[in-house]
Scaffold this active site. Structure first.
Site, short mmCIF file in Angstrom:
data_model
loop_
_atom_site.label_atom_id
_atom_site.label_comp_id
_atom_site.label_asym_id
_atom_site.label_seq_id
_atom_site.Cartn_x
_atom_site.Cartn_y
_atom_site.Cartn_z
N GLY A 98 -11.04 32.77 75.02
CA GLY A 98 -10.57 31.43 74.70
C GLY A 98 -11.45 30.76 73.66
CE1 TYR A 132 -8.67 24.44 75.55
CE2 TYR A 132 -7.38 22.74 76.64
CZ TYR A 132 -7.50 24.02 76.13
OH TYR A 132 -6.44 24.87 76.21
#
Length: 164
Positions: A98, A132
């Site tokens: 990711g 994030y």
């Protein structure tokens, strides 16, 4: 083994479609998937591509993907990248796929003179939100996503046509 990020090619259609189905299942939205392989091939690799895909490989096998496209900021006067979907197989999470996908997108944004990289995340997806934030992403709290689709899209479109 390290994560390799590469641009998807037309031969990756089955892999891309499988990732989309897996993402939809994770997001509890399997019922909403209309995309099929032919549709994806047309819009991703046809004469006028509408989006791009990066594939994360680990040990020679695809473990994740990112589908993105350009947008444009009128205030910045420059393009941006919009990440539509990012997905890493559950068994590959924690390997860095990711982060590697987002880092490559950030590099593409810089290379393409984009002002920003942005995306949406479901408000219940706390693991993704935490991930994030760890990369420096920040919420755009003053903004709410709006959408017109289906019958409402058709009706709005019809209102733009000249009356006879």
């Amino acid at each position: 083994m390290s994560i390799i990020i590469r641009a998807a090619v037309a031969a990756d259609i089955d892999t891309i479609h499988a990732f989309i189905l897996a993402l939809a299942d994770y997001e509890r939205l399997s019922h909403a998937v209309k995309a099929d392989r032919d549709m994806l091939a047309r819009y991703l690799f046809g004469p006028r591509p509408m989006a791009e895909v990066l594939i994360a490989d680990h040990g020679g096998a695809p473990v994740g993907f990112a589908l993105f496209f350009h947008n444009f900021s009128t205030f910045e006067g420059r393009p941006g990248l919009y990440l539509e979907d990012l997905f890493v197989l559950p068994q590959a999470r924690g390997l860095g796929a990711g982060k590697a996908l987002l880092a490559r997108l950030a590099a593409l944004a810089i290379d393409r003179d984009c002002a920003r990289l942005e995306w949406s995340v479901l408000d219940w997806n706390e693991p993704a939100i935490a991930f994030y934030r760890s990369l420096g992403a920040r919420p755009m709290d003053a903004w709410t996503v709006q959408r017109v689709d289906g019958d409402a899209l058709a009706a709005l479109s019809a209102s733009a046509r000249p009356r006879c």
